[in-house]
Design an enzyme around this catalytic site. Structure first.
Site, PDB file in Angstrom:
ATOM      1  N   ASP A   7       0.876  -1.175   0.000  1.00  0.00           N
ATOM      2  CA  ASP A   7       0.000   0.000   0.000  1.00  0.00           C
ATOM      3  C   ASP A   7       0.915   1.227   0.000  1.00  0.00           C
ATOM      4  O   ASP A   7       1.485   1.580   1.034  1.00  0.00           O
ATOM      5  CB  ASP A   7      -0.898  -0.015   1.238  1.00  0.00           C
ATOM      6  CG  ASP A   7      -1.829   1.169   1.296  1.00  0.00           C
ATOM      7  OD1 ASP A   7      -2.297   1.618   0.225  1.00  0.00           O
ATOM      8  OD2 ASP A   7      -2.099   1.661   2.413  1.00  0.00           O
ATOM      9  N   GLU A  66      -1.138  -1.317  -5.111  1.00  0.00           N
ATOM     10  CA  GLU A  66      -2.297  -0.473  -5.374  1.00  0.00           C
ATOM     11  C   GLU A  66      -2.019   0.438  -6.562  1.00  0.00           C
ATOM     12  O   GLU A  66      -0.965   1.059  -6.642  1.00  0.00           O
ATOM     13  CB  GLU A  66      -2.635   0.358  -4.139  1.00  0.00           C
ATOM     14  CG  GLU A  66      -3.940   1.122  -4.280  1.00  0.00           C
ATOM     15  CD  GLU A  66      -4.332   1.795  -2.991  1.00  0.00           C
ATOM     16  OE1 GLU A  66      -5.293   1.337  -2.363  1.00  0.00           O
ATOM     17  OE2 GLU A  66      -3.658   2.776  -2.623  1.00  0.00           O
ATOM     18  N   ASP A 138      -2.574   0.881   6.999  1.00  0.00           N
ATOM     19  CA  ASP A 138      -1.712   0.690   5.830  1.00  0.00           C
ATOM     20  C   ASP A 138      -1.249  -0.758   5.714  1.00  0.00           C
ATOM     21  O   ASP A 138      -1.123  -1.302   4.619  1.00  0.00           O
ATOM     22  CB  ASP A 138      -0.494   1.617   5.902  1.00  0.00           C
ATOM     23  CG  ASP A 138      -0.889   3.078   5.945  1.00  0.00           C
ATOM     24  OD1 ASP A 138      -1.485   3.553   4.972  1.00  0.00           O
ATOM     25  OD2 ASP A 138      -0.607   3.735   6.962  1.00  0.00           O
TER      26      ASP A 138
END
Length: 152
Positions: A7, A66, A138
């Site tokens: 992330d 991501e 996260d």
């Protein structure tokens, strides 16, 4: 197969590694890379070094990252793009295949709902990995990316 989920962030980057054995997931490790340096290039250097250390320690087979999404602030979007570039470079230098997933697809993969909030994502990640650990958001998001990759 060991999957590393990432992330990305320009101040905090989450990472999580899980094993997928024929559709059975097991948690291996996770954490965050916090970049406290004021100088942006120094933060990116720290991100590169720390992520390379994670890759060398756990030897993942593939990466779920991501994808870019639209920020309200152009400066934040540019900084996130730089962080993603550093992450891609660290992974490529270690010979890892990188697969990108949109945030909505990741949420859908772990919760069944593309608009799940952070609390729902954390809870679903815990259920899917049979863990009751209290993850930082996260970190949970990174594990959700690994799960999403395993499901695709």
């Amino acid at each position: 197969m060991k999957i590393l989920g990432i992330d990305p962030g320009s101040r905090v980057t989450g990472w999580g590694i899980m094993r997928d054995q024929s559709g059975t997931f097991s948690y291996l490790a996770s954490g965050i890379i916090r970049m406290k340096e004021k100088d942006f290039p120094a933060r990116m250097g720290h991100l590169f070094e720390q992520l390379t250390d994670v890759i060398n320690k756990y030897h993942p087979d593939e990466v779920g990252l991501e994808s870019i999404f639209v920020h309200r602030n152009a400066s934040s979007a540019l900084k996130l793009g730089h962080a993603r570039g550093v992450i891609m470079l660290a992974c490529q230098q270690q010979g890892l295949l990188i697969h990108e997933y949109a945030p909505r697809l990741v949420k859908q993969a772990v919760s069944g709902y593309g608009h799940a909030d952070k609390g729902q994502v954390k809870a679903c990640v815990g259920l899917l990995l049979s863990q009751s650990k209290a993850w930082v958001s996260d970190e949970a998001d990174a594990l959700a990316l690994a799960i999403c990759h395993a499901n695709h």
